[in-house]
Design a protein around this motif. Structure first.
Motif, short mmCIF file in Angstrom:
data_model
loop_
_atom_site.label_atom_id
_atom_site.label_comp_id
_atom_site.label_asym_id
_atom_site.label_seq_id
_atom_site.Cartn_x
_atom_site.Cartn_y
_atom_site.Cartn_z
N VAL A 61 0.87 -1.18 0.00
CA VAL A 61 0.00 0.00 0.00
C VAL A 61 0.90 1.22 0.00
N PHE A 62 0.67 2.12 -0.93
CA PHE A 62 1.49 3.34 -1.05
C PHE A 62 0.69 4.52 -0.52
N MET A 63 1.33 5.30 0.37
CA MET A 63 0.68 6.47 0.93
C MET A 63 1.53 7.70 0.63
N GLY A 64 0.98 8.62 -0.14
CA GLY A 64 1.69 9.84 -0.51
C GLY A 64 0.73 10.80 -1.18
N THR A 65 1.16 12.07 -1.33
CA THR A 65 0.23 13.07 -1.87
C THR A 65 0.84 13.97 -2.95
N VAL A 108 -3.41 2.92 -3.44
CA VAL A 108 -2.74 4.18 -3.09
C VAL A 108 -3.67 4.94 -2.16
N VAL A 109 -3.11 5.43 -1.06
CA VAL A 109 -3.87 6.25 -0.11
C VAL A 109 -3.30 7.66 -0.20
N THR A 110 -4.18 8.63 -0.45
CA THR A 110 -3.72 10.01 -0.64
C THR A 110 -4.75 10.96 -0.05
N GLN A 111 -4.40 12.24 -0.04
CA GLN A 111 -5.31 13.24 0.53
C GLN A 111 -6.49 13.47 -0.40
N PRO A 112 -7.59 13.99 0.13
CA PRO A 112 -8.75 14.30 -0.72
C PRO A 112 -8.42 15.38 -1.76
N ASP A 113 -9.18 15.38 -2.85
CA ASP A 113 -9.08 16.47 -3.83
C ASP A 113 -9.42 17.78 -3.12
N ARG A 114 -8.67 18.85 -3.50
CA ARG A 114 -8.88 20.14 -2.84
C ARG A 114 -8.81 21.28 -3.84
N PRO A 115 -9.48 22.42 -3.53
CA PRO A 115 -9.40 23.59 -4.40
C PRO A 115 -7.99 24.15 -4.42
N LYS A 116 -7.53 24.55 -5.62
CA LYS A 116 -6.18 25.10 -5.75
C LYS A 116 -6.16 26.24 -6.76
N GLY A 117 -5.15 27.10 -6.60
CA GLY A 117 -4.93 28.18 -7.57
C GLY A 117 -5.91 29.31 -7.40
N ARG A 118 -5.75 30.32 -8.27
CA ARG A 118 -6.60 31.51 -8.19
C ARG A 118 -8.06 31.19 -8.42
N GLY A 119 -8.33 30.26 -9.33
CA GLY A 119 -9.71 29.91 -9.62
C GLY A 119 -10.33 28.95 -8.62
N GLN A 120 -9.50 28.46 -7.67
CA GLN A 120 -9.96 27.52 -6.64
C GLN A 120 -10.68 26.30 -7.26
N GLN A 121 -10.13 25.83 -8.37
CA GLN A 121 -10.66 24.63 -9.01
C GLN A 121 -10.25 23.40 -8.21
N ALA A 177 -1.71 7.29 -9.98
CA ALA A 177 -2.31 5.98 -9.68
C ALA A 177 -3.44 5.65 -10.64
N VAL A 178 -4.29 6.64 -10.92
CA VAL A 178 -5.42 6.42 -11.83
C VAL A 178 -4.92 6.06 -13.23
N GLU A 179 -3.85 6.72 -13.66
CA GLU A 179 -3.27 6.42 -14.98
C GLU A 179 -2.86 4.96 -15.11
N HIS A 180 -2.51 4.34 -13.98
CA HIS A 180 -2.04 2.96 -14.00
C HIS A 180 -3.06 1.98 -13.44
N GLY A 181 -4.29 2.45 -13.27
CA GLY A 181 -5.37 1.56 -12.86
C GLY A 181 -5.26 1.05 -11.44
N ILE A 182 -4.60 1.83 -10.57
CA ILE A 182 -4.44 1.42 -9.16
C ILE A 182 -5.58 2.01 -8.33
N ARG A 183 -6.13 1.21 -7.47
CA ARG A 183 -7.20 1.66 -6.58
C ARG A 183 -6.72 2.83 -5.71
N VAL A 184 -7.58 3.84 -5.55
CA VAL A 184 -7.22 5.03 -4.78
C VAL A 184 -8.19 5.21 -3.62
N LEU A 185 -7.63 5.40 -2.42
CA LEU A 185 -8.42 5.74 -1.22
C LEU A 185 -8.05 7.15 -0.81
#
Length: 317
Positions: free
Chosen positions: A7-11, A32-45, A55-63
């Motif tokens: 299990v890989f944990m990183g962000t 892969v365990v990582t932090q939740p998606d968050r707003p970033k940048g000036r547009g807060q996207q 991880a998604v590019e390589h078909g690895i499950r993400v938590l």
């Protein structure tokens, strides 16, 4: 390939080369365990963490647990039955209940030569403090903050002109290689953990924006080290005519004068006196303007000798 369930944990970006190395080796990365998606940048996207994207590019499950210490998060990881958990710049403290899950333990890749520079910002502080070398350390994790037994180290000199961003990129690759070697030795039973000497440690706390304010009473080399260590974030800054002045690149010089005073300004840079010596500002940005090389800056903003830049403690307007 070791055949271990990992299990890989990183962000952040720093963790990506290590995950990529495990994938390249054909390791069985079960999640892969990582932090939740968050707003970033000036547009807060709302954007995914770099590790999630890889991880998604390589078909690895993400938590993406909001808090990894919650019982439901721990049980979700336990259900993966990992032999090993690899942690690099994850961003949350791991509880003992999680550390106890994998039969071979949790290995962390830390961006310093432990026991020096435990904490969240070792890259920045080793440059700010003028260290000549640094490196990466793999360690077995325990409940303390970067206090676990050390496994392997890789050492590298710090170039006198290197910024945190440049060092970050080099150490992220070094960390990936060191982790691969560590996993191999772990699988072969050749690792010899080494206790850390707490008497040799120093702390590298997370940076705040105000840490970037330049104290012109420091000597020229200290000012340069601060600029290097604060680039790209949170950035070194001072104050010019009541406006924020961000400073990205300087070189030391041997001028003298009242700390913070401009000695001369021209196409080669803006020379500012320090407590000892001076620095030549080579790349800077005035509040509301673009980041510019000194030649372009002085062409559009006249800076007279004797102008005083804000010293430490001066309110920023």
């Amino acid at each position: 390939m070791t055949g271990l369930r990992i299990v890989f944990m990183g962000t952040p970006d720093f963790a990506c080369p290590t995950l990529a190395k495990l994938i390249e080796r054909g390791e069985n990365v079960v999640a892969v365990v990582t932090q939740p998606d968050r707003p970033k940048g000036r547009g807060q996207q709302t954007l995914p963490p770099p590790v999630k994207t890889l991880a998604v590019e390589h078909g690895i499950r993400v938590l993406q647990p909001v808090k990894v210490r919650l019982p439901e998060s721990i049980e979700e990881i336990r259900a993966l039955e990992p032999d090993l958990i690899v942690v690099i710049a994850f961003g949350q403290i791991l509880p003992k209940a999680l550390l106890d899950i994998p039969r071979l333990g949790c290995i962390n890749v830390h961006a310093s030569l432990l026991p020096r520079y435990r904490g969240a910002a070792p890259l920045n502080w080793c440059i700010i403090n003028g260290e000549a070398e640094t490196g990466v350390t793999t360690m077995m994790m325990d409940v303390g903050l970067d206090t676990g037994d050390m496994l392997l180290k890789a050492v590298t000199p710090i170039d006198p002109e290197e910024t945190t961003r440049e060092l970050h990129d080099r150490l992220s690759v070094m960390g990936a290689e060191l982790l691969a070697e560590t996993v191999d030795q772990l699988a072969q039973g050749r690792l010899v953990p080494e206790k850390q000497d707490d008497g040799l440690t120093c702390y590298a706390p997370i940076l705040k924006k105000e840490d970037g304010q330049i104290d012109w009473t420091k000597d020229a080399q200290q000012v340069k080290n601060l600029v290097r260590g604060m680039t790209p974030w949170p950035g070194a800054f001072s104050c010019l005519d009541g406006k924020l002045l961000k400073i990205y690149r300087v070189q030391t010089a041997d001028g003298s004068g009242a700390p913070g005073s401009v000695l001369k300004a021209g196409r080669d840079g803006i020379e500012v006196a320090c407590g000892s010596g001076s620095v030549l500002l080579l790349e800077l940005q005035l509040e509301g303007k673009k980041r510019l090389p000194a030649a372009d800056f002085v062409a559009g903003c006249k800076v007279e000798p004797g102008t005083l830049l804000a010293a430490k403690g001066t309110p920023i307007v």
